[in-house]
Design a protein around this motif. Structure first.
Motif, PDB file in Angstrom:
ATOM      1  N   GLY A   1      17.149 -26.146   2.321  1.00  0.00           N
ATOM      2  CA  GLY A   1      15.888 -25.408   2.368  1.00  0.00           C
ATOM      3  C   GLY A   1      15.952 -24.113   1.566  1.00  0.00           C
ATOM      4  N   PRO A   2      14.805 -23.652   1.051  1.00  0.00           N
ATOM      5  CA  PRO A   2      14.746 -22.394   0.294  1.00  0.00           C
ATOM      6  C   PRO A   2      14.738 -21.178   1.233  1.00  0.00           C
ATOM      7  N   HIS A   3      15.846 -21.004   1.975  1.00  0.00           N
ATOM      8  CA  HIS A   3      15.940 -19.936   2.973  1.00  0.00           C
ATOM      9  C   HIS A   3      15.864 -18.561   2.294  1.00  0.00           C
ATOM     10  N   LEU A   4      15.237 -17.633   2.984  1.00  0.00           N
ATOM     11  CA  LEU A   4      14.995 -16.321   2.405  1.00  0.00           C
ATOM     12  C   LEU A   4      15.384 -15.205   3.362  1.00  0.00           C
ATOM     13  N   LEU A   5      16.247 -14.321   2.894  1.00  0.00           N
ATOM     14  CA  LEU A   5      16.382 -13.021   3.535  1.00  0.00           C
ATOM     15  C   LEU A   5      15.199 -12.215   3.015  1.00  0.00           C
ATOM     16  N   ALA A   6      14.325 -11.767   3.906  1.00  0.00           N
ATOM     17  CA  ALA A   6      13.004 -11.306   3.470  1.00  0.00           C
ATOM     18  C   ALA A   6      12.596  -9.992   4.127  1.00  0.00           C
ATOM     19  N   PRO A   7      13.360  -8.912   3.898  1.00  0.00           N
ATOM     20  CA  PRO A   7      12.984  -7.637   4.512  1.00  0.00           C
ATOM     21  C   PRO A   7      11.638  -7.141   4.000  1.00  0.00           C
ATOM     22  N   THR A   8      10.860  -6.535   4.897  1.00  0.00           N
ATOM     23  CA  THR A   8       9.641  -5.842   4.492  1.00  0.00           C
ATOM     24  C   THR A   8       9.888  -4.344   4.564  1.00  0.00           C
ATOM     25  N   ALA A   9       9.078  -3.609   3.825  1.00  0.00           N
ATOM     26  CA  ALA A   9       9.204  -2.152   3.777  1.00  0.00           C
ATOM     27  C   ALA A   9       7.814  -1.528   3.857  1.00  0.00           C
ATOM     28  N   SER A  10       7.636  -0.603   4.779  1.00  0.00           N
ATOM     29  CA  SER A  10       6.364   0.100   4.934  1.00  0.00           C
ATOM     30  C   SER A  10       6.613   1.599   4.812  1.00  0.00           C
ATOM     31  N   ASP A  11       5.927   2.225   3.883  1.00  0.00           N
ATOM     32  CA  ASP A  11       6.060   3.660   3.633  1.00  0.00           C
ATOM     33  C   ASP A  11       5.328   4.416   4.736  1.00  0.00           C
ATOM     34  N   LEU A  12       6.084   5.022   5.655  1.00  0.00           N
ATOM     35  CA  LEU A  12       5.463   5.671   6.813  1.00  0.00           C
ATOM     36  C   LEU A  12       4.970   7.081   6.509  1.00  0.00           C
ATOM     37  N   VAL A  13       5.238   7.583   5.312  1.00  0.00           N
ATOM     38  CA  VAL A  13       4.587   8.816   4.861  1.00  0.00           C
ATOM     39  C   VAL A  13       3.136   8.496   4.519  1.00  0.00           C
ATOM     40  N   LYS A  14       2.914   7.381   3.807  1.00  0.00           N
ATOM     41  CA  LYS A  14       1.564   6.962   3.421  1.00  0.00           C
ATOM     42  C   LYS A  14       0.841   6.231   4.544  1.00  0.00           C
ATOM     43  N   TYR A  15       1.590   5.452   5.315  1.00  0.00           N
ATOM     44  CA  TYR A  15       0.963   4.536   6.269  1.00  0.00           C
ATOM     45  C   TYR A  15       1.477   4.740   7.690  1.00  0.00           C
ATOM     46  N   GLY A  16       1.727   5.994   8.066  1.00  0.00           N
ATOM     47  CA  GLY A  16       2.303   6.284   9.371  1.00  0.00           C
ATOM     48  C   GLY A  16       1.315   6.719  10.427  1.00  0.00           C
ATOM     49  N   GLU A  17       0.020   6.577  10.146  1.00  0.00           N
ATOM     50  CA  GLU A  17      -0.995   6.984  11.118  1.00  0.00           C
ATOM     51  C   GLU A  17      -1.152   5.907  12.186  1.00  0.00           C
ATOM     52  N   LYS A  18      -1.368   6.308  13.428  1.00  0.00           N
ATOM     53  CA  LYS A  18      -1.513   5.358  14.529  1.00  0.00           C
ATOM     54  C   LYS A  18      -2.625   4.356  14.237  1.00  0.00           C
ATOM     55  N   ASP A  19      -2.375   3.095  14.601  1.00  0.00           N
ATOM     56  CA  ASP A  19      -3.290   1.971  14.433  1.00  0.00           C
ATOM     57  C   ASP A  19      -3.445   1.517  12.987  1.00  0.00           C
ATOM     58  N   THR A  20      -2.498   1.902  12.138  1.00  0.00           N
ATOM     59  CA  THR A  20      -2.453   1.325  10.794  1.00  0.00           C
ATOM     60  C   THR A  20      -1.813  -0.060  10.885  1.00  0.00           C
ATOM     61  N   ILE A  21      -2.441  -1.049  10.256  1.00  0.00           N
ATOM     62  CA  ILE A  21      -1.879  -2.399  10.201  1.00  0.00           C
ATOM     63  C   ILE A  21      -0.873  -2.456   9.062  1.00  0.00           C
ATOM     64  N   LEU A  22       0.373  -2.779   9.372  1.00  0.00           N
ATOM     65  CA  LEU A  22       1.395  -2.943   8.343  1.00  0.00           C
ATOM     66  C   LEU A  22       1.527  -4.403   7.927  1.00  0.00           C
ATOM     67  N   ALA A  23       1.398  -5.312   8.887  1.00  0.00           N
ATOM     68  CA  ALA A  23       1.359  -6.758   8.610  1.00  0.00           C
ATOM     69  C   ALA A  23       0.327  -7.349   9.560  1.00  0.00           C
ATOM     70  N   GLY A  24      -0.804  -7.804   9.001  1.00  0.00           N
ATOM     71  CA  GLY A  24      -1.897  -8.287   9.832  1.00  0.00           C
ATOM     72  C   GLY A  24      -1.546  -9.551  10.596  1.00  0.00           C
ATOM     73  N   PHE A  25      -2.286  -9.815  11.655  1.00  0.00           N
ATOM     74  CA  PHE A  25      -2.111 -10.950  12.577  1.00  0.00           C
ATOM     75  C   PHE A  25      -1.879 -12.246  11.801  1.00  0.00           C
ATOM     76  N   HIS A  26      -0.765 -12.921  12.070  1.00  0.00           N
ATOM     77  CA  HIS A  26      -0.414 -14.124  11.313  1.00  0.00           C
ATOM     78  C   HIS A  26       0.695 -14.888  12.024  1.00  0.00           C
ATOM     79  N   SER A  27       0.954 -16.093  11.536  1.00  0.00           N
ATOM     80  CA  SER A  27       2.161 -16.830  11.906  1.00  0.00           C
ATOM     81  C   SER A  27       2.946 -17.096  10.625  1.00  0.00           C
ATOM     82  N   ASP A  28       4.203 -17.468  10.760  1.00  0.00           N
ATOM     83  CA  ASP A  28       5.058 -17.682   9.585  1.00  0.00           C
ATOM     84  C   ASP A  28       5.020 -19.148   9.170  1.00  0.00           C
TER      85      ASP A  28
END
Length: 367
Positions: free
Chosen positions: A198-225
């Protein structure tokens, strides 16, 4: 419900003697956890916090680079399945998926995810690092099996640090795949063997909390993998919520300290079990605890980048095999859905690689 109440599965019992009664009981527990919650916590003595910390450090340093440096590592021609994906590229599938939107409608207002219809593409970045055994045959899906990208600034350390942590998570998730197979009444290698190439992936995500650190900010919207099983190490910042099957509850998740990892079911596992196990729905947002940790780290680590890294690994079935429900599991799924008043889904036979490509189009990573 707190994350601590997610079932904790002891992989060491299975590794020591998979034929023991204790191991068999643990396998049933793993399968039941995925059926009920779509998620579990796995304890594996081979996992160390030190390896996870080194992984988080190098990813924070990488994503702190200027955008023009990061863009050198983009590979859109391969559906972003290797290298970097910059922020505001990947869209949550549920935004354009009627089935998913119906799930949200049925939830109580207080238990719904943050509003994905008012949300564009996710503000997170991602890096995909292949952890694949090259198949001994010509694959029909070469764009899912491309060589890795090594960032120029980390040529001497990137591969060793990512491979070390990635292998720890791969070992653990393959153990969970074996235990789940046994717990469902299948041969131990039924899933692991099907995912060998299988095409297995180490897949870290990164969210800039200086730009996107306000409460109720969506970093990854509702989903399944879209893959078979997803495994996570501990992030330095909370914010993951999951929805357990039929509870209707939004559950904040944190991985217990120590040698523990979080595992979630993906769409390939849902498909092959005919919906007996459903792909786990989840989101990553800035909540009150995230804001609190941001402030703590500003004070305690003023020289470190303020970036939320998710330590994530996507384990896939092999691209060229047929993806079809196993009849006995599909029959169990239909009985369970009837008891819970769920609609019966269709799971047509197709190649795993086709399923992946179809899902990538949904989330805007492939044309």
């Amino acid at each position: 419900m707190a994350a601590a109440t997610l079932p904790v599965i002891d992989l060491d019992l299975f590794r020591e003697d998979p034929t023991s009664q204790a191991a068999k009981d643990e396998c049933l527990k793993a399968a039941d956890a995925l059926i009920t919650y779509g998620a579990l916590v796995v304890k594996d003595s081979r996992v160390t916090e030190e390896d996870n910390d080194q992984f988080l450090d190098i990813l924070e340093d990488y994503f702190a680079l200027p955008e023009e440096e990061l863009k050198k590592d983009e590979r859109p021609e391969y559906g972003y399945q290797v290298g970097v994906t910059l922020e505001n590229t990947e869209k949550p599938k549920c935004k354009s998926d009627d089935v998913c939107l119906k799930i949200i409608e049925k939830l109580e207002a207080s238990e719904r995810p943050l509003d994905i219809l008012a949300h564009g593409a996710d503000p997170k970045c991602r890096f995909f690092w292949k952890m694949t055994e090259i198949p001994p045959y010509k694959t029909a899906f070469p764009s899912l099996n491309m060589p890795n990208v090594v960032p120029d600034h980390f040529k001497d350390s990137w591969a060793s640090k990512l491979n070390k942590w990635g292998q720890s998570m791969k070992n653990a998730v393959e153990g969970v795949a074996e235990m789940t197979a046994v717990g469902l009444g299948l041969e131990q290698g039924a899933f692991k063997d099907a995912g060998r190439y299988g095409p297995h992936l180490l897949a870290p995500t990164a969210s800039d909390l200086v730009k996107y650190g306000e409460k109720d900010t969506i970093l990854a919207g509702f989903h399944s993998d879209l893959n078979f099983l997803t495994i996570h190490g501990r992030s330095r910042y909370p914010g993951l919520h999951i929805w357990a099957r039929n509870t209707g509850k939004r559950i904040p998740v944190s991985i217990p300290p120590g040698r523990n990892l979080l595992v979630q079911a993906g769409k390939q596992l849902e498909h092959i079990t005919g919906g007996l196990i459903k792909a786990g729905l989840h989101e990553v947002v800035v909540n009150e605890k995230t804001v609190s940790v941001i402030e703590q780290r500003r004070k305690s680590y003023p020289d470190r980048p303020l970036i939320r890294i998710s330590s994530t690994f996507f384990w896939h079935l092999s691209s060229d095999i047929d993806l079809a429900p196993i009849k006995d599991l599909k029959d169990r799924a239909d009985t369970l859905k009837e008891a819970h008043g769920e609609e019966k889904d269709e799971y047509p036979t197709l190649k795993v690689g086709e399923q992946v490509q179809n899902e990538l189009r949904y989330i805007a990573l492939m044309a």
